[in-house]
Design an enzyme around this catalytic site. Structure first.
Site, short mmCIF file in Angstrom:
data_model
loop_
_atom_site.label_atom_id
_atom_site.label_comp_id
_atom_site.label_asym_id
_atom_site.label_seq_id
_atom_site.Cartn_x
_atom_site.Cartn_y
_atom_site.Cartn_z
N ARG A 156 0.99 -1.26 0.03
CA ARG A 156 -0.04 0.03 0.08
C ARG A 156 0.83 1.20 0.08
NH1 ARG A 156 -1.92 -3.63 3.84
NH2 ARG A 156 -4.15 -4.38 3.61
N LYS A 182 -1.80 -3.19 8.23
CA LYS A 182 -2.70 -2.73 8.99
C LYS A 182 -2.53 -3.59 10.32
CE LYS A 182 -6.33 -1.60 5.44
NZ LYS A 182 -7.57 -2.13 5.00
N HIS A 254 -4.75 2.58 -5.38
CA HIS A 254 -4.28 1.06 -5.09
C HIS A 254 -4.23 0.65 -6.36
CE1 HIS A 254 -4.57 0.94 -1.02
NE2 HIS A 254 -5.78 0.24 -1.07
N ARG A 257 -1.11 -1.95 -6.58
CA ARG A 257 -1.57 -2.98 -5.67
C ARG A 257 -2.47 -4.00 -6.33
NH1 ARG A 257 -1.30 -4.66 -0.27
NH2 ARG A 257 -3.34 -5.18 0.58
N HIS A 280 -3.22 -9.69 3.61
CA HIS A 280 -4.68 -9.95 3.84
C HIS A 280 -4.98 -10.93 5.13
CE1 HIS A 280 -6.17 -8.43 -0.24
NE2 HIS A 280 -5.88 -7.45 0.65
N TYR A 289 -9.82 -10.83 -6.23
CA TYR A 289 -8.85 -10.79 -7.59
C TYR A 289 -9.27 -11.83 -8.74
CZ TYR A 289 -6.49 -7.11 -4.78
OH TYR A 289 -6.47 -5.81 -4.04
#
Length: 310
Positions: A156, A182, A254, A257, A280, A289
Site C-alpha cells: 500500500r 494494518k 491502489h 497493488r 490480507h 482478484y
C-alpha cells in the site's frame, strides 16, 4: 394509503426537517421511498403501522429488488437507501408511542455487488514506470524507485512511505522488504530485480542529496526538502506519472497493488500465496482478484475456443 399511515408519514417528514435538519432534496427522497412502502402496506391490508411484522419488512426488501409491487426494480444501492428510510420510519413510530417494538430493527439492506479492483495491463504498468523517470534530478530516481517497489511488492502507498532504509535487504541472494500493514502486522515480501535496481540507484544517487536538505531520519523515501515523503505526495507522484503515460483515467492509489495481485494470479500464483504477499488477514479478501482473472479467461475462451460460440 390510509389516513393513519399518511399522518405518520407527514409527522416523520416534519421530524426530519425540523428536528434533524435534513435538506429539501433528502426529504423528497424519503417521501418517495416511504410513499412506496406505505402503499405496499396498504395493499397488504395494513391500515396502520401496528400490525407490521419483521417478515413483512423483509418481504418488502424483496419486492423492491424484483419490482413485484408494480414499481421499478431497484439496484442494491437504491434498495439500501429505501431500507434506511423504512427503518427510520419504524424507529420514529416507536419513539412516538405508536407501538412498543420495532419490526424493522433487524432488517439489513441487501449486500451490494462488489466492485472488482481496477488493474492495468502489464504493458500499461511498464509505461507508467517509464513515465516516473521523467522528472529531473533526484526526484526522478525516487519516483521510479517508489513505483517500482509498489508494483514489485503489492505494498500500500501508506506502507511504502513509512519504510525505513533498514527495512530493505537488497544485498541478500533473494532481496526482501519488511512491510508493516494494518494493525502493524509485519510481512516479508520478495523484491523483484527491476525494483531492486531502481531502489538501489535511488539510495546511491538520489537519497543522500535529499537527506542533506532536511531531517528525514531513517525513512526511505524523502521529499524535495528532505522530510519523509507524505502519502499525499506519493499519490501525486503516481498521478503525475499516470498523466504522462496517458493512464490518468485508470489510476487510483491502489492501482499498482491491484495490478500486482491480478498479474500474479493470472500467472498461476496460488491465491493463498498472494494473500500472504498482500497482508490480507483472510483469503476471502484476496479472492476478489480471482474474479478479474476468471473474466480474462472467459474472454480468451470465448474468442479462441472453436466450440465456444454456437
Amino acid at each position: 394509503m390510509t389516513r393513519g399511515l399518511t399522518r405518520l408519514l407527514e409527522d416523520y417528514l416534519a421530524h426530519l426537517s425540523v428536528e434533524r435538519g435534513v435538506s429539501a432534496h433528502t426529504s423528497a427522497a424519503y417521501r418517495r421511498d416511504l410513499t412506496r412502502y406505505l402503499s405496499y402496506l396498504t395493499a397488504a391490508g395494513h391500515s396502520d403501522i401496528t400490525a407490521v411484522d419483521t417478515g413483512g419488512v423483509e418481504q418488502y426488501v424483496e419486492v423492491l429488488r424484483l419490482g413485484s409491487d408494480g414499481g421499478r426494480p431497484l439496484s442494491a444501492a437504491s434498495t439500501s437507501r429505501a431500507v434506511v428510510a423504512v427503518r427510520g420510519l419504524h424507529r420514529f413510530a416507536v419513539q412516538e408511542g405508536h407501538r412498543e417494538d420495532d419490526p424493522a430493527a433487524g432488517v439489513r439492506p441487501p449486500a451490494g455487488t462488489k466492485r472488482l479492483p481496477k488493474a492495468i495491463s502489464v504493458e500499461e504498468v511498464e509505461r507508467l514506470l517509464e513515465a516516473a523517470s521523467a522528472s529531473e534530478g533526484p526526484a526522478g530516481l525516487r519516483d521510479r524507485a517508489l513505483l517500482e517497489l509498489l508494483y514489485s511488492t503489492g505494498a500500500r502507498i501508506s506502507e511504502a512511505v513509512t519504510l525505513a532504509v533498514d527495512d530493505l535487504d537488497l544485498d541478500a541472494p533473494e532481496p526482501v522488504v519488511r512491510l508493516f500493514g494494518k494493525g502493524r502486522r509485519v510481512r516479508v515480501v520478495p523484491v523483484g530485480s527491476h525494483a531492486t535496481r531502481a531502489v538501489g540507484a535511488y539510495l546511491v544517487r538520489a537519497r543522500p542529496s535529499l537527506a542533506a536538505r532536511g531531517r528525514g531520519g531513517a525513512v526511505l523515501f524523502l521529499g524535495q526538502r528532505g522530510a519523509p515523503l507524505s502519502r499525499q505526495s506519493a499519490w501525486a507522484v503516481l498521478q503525475a506519472s499516470a498523466q504522462r503515460a496517458g493512464l490518468d483515467a485508470h489510476v487510483s492509489p491502489h492501482t499498482l497493488r491491484h495490478s500486482f495481485a491480478t498479474h500474479l494470479l493470472a500467472g498461476g500464483a496460488d491465491v493463498r500465496v498472494v494473500q500472504e504477499l498482500l497482508g490480507h488477514a483472510s483469503v476471502t479478501t484476496t479472492q476478489i482478484y480471482t474474479h478479474v482473472t476468471v473474466q480474462t479467461l472467459r474472454e480468451v475462451y470465448a474468442t479462441s475456443h472453436p466450440r465456444a460460440q454456437g
